[in-house]
Design an enzyme around this catalytic site. Sequence first.
Site, mmCIF file in Angstrom:
data_model
loop_
_atom_site.group_PDB
_atom_site.id
_atom_site.type_symbol
_atom_site.label_atom_id
_atom_site.label_comp_id
_atom_site.label_asym_id
_atom_site.label_seq_id
_atom_site.Cartn_x
_atom_site.Cartn_y
_atom_site.Cartn_z
ATOM 1 N N CYS A 170 22.611 -44.383 -1.823
ATOM 2 C CA CYS A 170 22.710 -44.942 -3.175
ATOM 3 C C CYS A 170 23.491 -46.265 -3.094
ATOM 4 O O CYS A 170 24.292 -46.485 -2.190
ATOM 5 C CB CYS A 170 23.435 -43.957 -4.082
ATOM 6 N N ASP A 172 25.778 -47.164 -4.983
ATOM 7 C CA ASP A 172 27.164 -46.894 -5.368
ATOM 8 C C ASP A 172 28.110 -47.246 -4.211
ATOM 9 O O ASP A 172 27.856 -46.866 -3.067
ATOM 10 C CB ASP A 172 27.246 -45.390 -5.687
ATOM 11 N N HIS A 238 24.071 -38.361 -3.572
ATOM 12 C CA HIS A 238 25.481 -37.963 -3.539
ATOM 13 C C HIS A 238 25.903 -37.142 -4.748
ATOM 14 O O HIS A 238 25.220 -37.099 -5.759
ATOM 15 C CB HIS A 238 26.386 -39.193 -3.391
ATOM 16 N N CYS A 249 26.190 -38.928 -9.067
ATOM 17 C CA CYS A 249 25.408 -40.167 -9.046
ATOM 18 C C CYS A 249 25.079 -40.611 -10.471
ATOM 19 O O CYS A 249 24.412 -39.891 -11.218
ATOM 20 C CB CYS A 249 24.121 -39.947 -8.255
HETATM 21 ZN ZN LIG Z 1 24.434 -42.952 -6.957
#
Ligand SMILES: [Zn+2]
Length: 509
Positions: A170, A172, A238, A249
Site C-alpha cells: 500500500c 501508506d 495491511h 488500511c
Molecule cells: Zn493502506
Amino acid sequence: MAYRNLAKNANRSIGPTAPRKRYLAEKGAQIQRQDSLVGDLSRHPLTEQSINRKLQSYESEVKGRFERIVPLLKKVSALQHDQDFISSAQQFSRSELGFDLPTDVLEKAWVSPLDMRALFAWCVFQAYQQASDNFFKSDPLNGEKESNEAREFESFLNDCGFHLLDITPCADGRLAHSIAYVLRIPFSAVRRRSHAGALFDIEQTVNRWVKTEHHRYRESIPNSAHLDTRYLKVVTYHFSSVDPHHQGCAAHGSDDSLAASEGYQRLLDFREAIENSFCCGASVDLLLIGVDTDTDAIRVHIPSPDGTMSLDKWVSALDLYKETISMTKEEASQTILNRIKSGSDVTPDLGMADFIARLISNNISQIDYVRELHSGPYPDAGHAEKFIGVGIGFKEIHLRNLTYFTHLDTVEEGAADLDVGVKIFKGLNVSRDLPVPVVIRFDYSGSVPGARDRAIADCRRVDDAISVRYRDLVDDGLLHTLLTIRDRDQRSPAEAVGSSLNPSTKEVH
Ligand SMILES: [Zn+2]
C-alpha cells in the site's frame, strides 16, 4: 468508492483526540499484558541481530535528520533580531543539520518576520537530498545489484522457480519499509511500486511482464525464456492489531477482509489478463501477504499450485515466532517449513513453500527489531510521514512513516491519492502552521535520447498541476515542492531541477 473511505479514514488517523489517546494507551497496555512476547527480552534464534543493529542505525540516522529540523528552527526563530543573526543561524544549521539555510530568506529577518514555512520546507528538502545522496553513494542497506546479498537472493529466487519478484505494498507510509525491513529483501532484487490499498494498475503490470519476458527471449536476462520459471506478483495489504477499526488500511475503510479480498481479486485479474492476452500457457504466480503495521509481523495466505488462496486462513509469522522461540535455529526453520507445507488447507509448490519460509524467517528478525526498539508495538500507530513523494521513482525510500507515496504520471489520474496525502499533511503539518513538503520525482533512462528532458518536463507539468489544484495552500506558503529527476541506469542520487522555494530560476542551490 474505495477512495471515499480513504478520505474519510485519513481524517481519523491524524492527531488522536484525548479519548482516542486514552483508548490507545489502554489498548496498548492490554496488549502488553496479554502478549508474553512484550517485556520478554529473549530473542528468537533466527533473528539476525547484526543486521538489526545496522538497520536501526540507518533508520535513526535518516529519521534523525528530519526530527532535528523543528528544534533547530525554534532556535533560529529566537535569534532573528540578534546582531549576528545570519552567521549564528548558519552555524547552528551546519552543526545540527549539516547544511546551510537559504541566505535570501535569512536576510529579510530585519524587515519582516522570518518565513519559517519556507525554512521548514527547505530543511525537509535538504534532509531528503542528504538521504538520497547517501543511499546511492554508500548503499547502506546492502541492496545494490552488485552486492552479495542481492546476488544471493536472486539465485535463491531462481531456485524457488521465479525469475522476477514484483511486490505492491500500500502507498501508506507505514508500509514504505516493507521490502528492506519487513521482508528483508535486497531492494534491487525486487520490483516495488506502491499503490493506495495495494491496488496495482493491471495494464502497467502487464506491460512490465511483457518487458520482462522480452528480456528473457532477447538477452536471457534474468534467465533464458526456455527455463520453466515464473513471474511472481505479490500484494501486501495491511491491518492494525492495536487499533483495527481506525488504523487499518484507509483505502479499505480499515476493513482487513476487504483489503485482503480486493488485493486477491486484483491478483486474479492480473493473471487472467496475462492468460487471455498471451498464448503458449503464459501465466504468473501469485501471493497475498498481510502486514500488521503495529508489529510488522506478516501473515501469508498460502497459495495452491494453481494460485487459489483462502482469504480467512493464513500462516502467521507471530504465531510461528512464539512456537519456535525455544528451539534451535535448525528446528525452528524446519517447523516453519512444515507449517507452510501442511498447516493450511492447501499444499503449495515446493519452491513457493521455500520462498514463503524465507520471508517468514526474515520477518522474525523484524518482529524482534520492532519489539526491542520500542518495547512493544510501534508508538506511532497512525500517520507520521515527513513528506509526500509524487511521480515515478523513490527507489531510495525504505523507512517506515517517512514518505506518503503517490505514484502517478499525471495529477489528474493520481488526484484521489494525492488529495488523501494532502489531507494527511493538513493534520500533520498545516495544523501546526507548517507547510506540506512535496517531492516530485521522475526517473528516466539515460540510455534513451531525450529522456532526461522529458523527465524534467514531467516534473514541471506535475508541479504546475499541483499549484492549480492546491492554490490556497500554495498562496499561503503552506505547500512547497522540490522537483527531482534520476537516471535509473546509474547509481547516481536524485538530482534537484527546481523548487517552489526558488521559482525565478527553478534551480535549487
Ligand atoms: Zn493502506
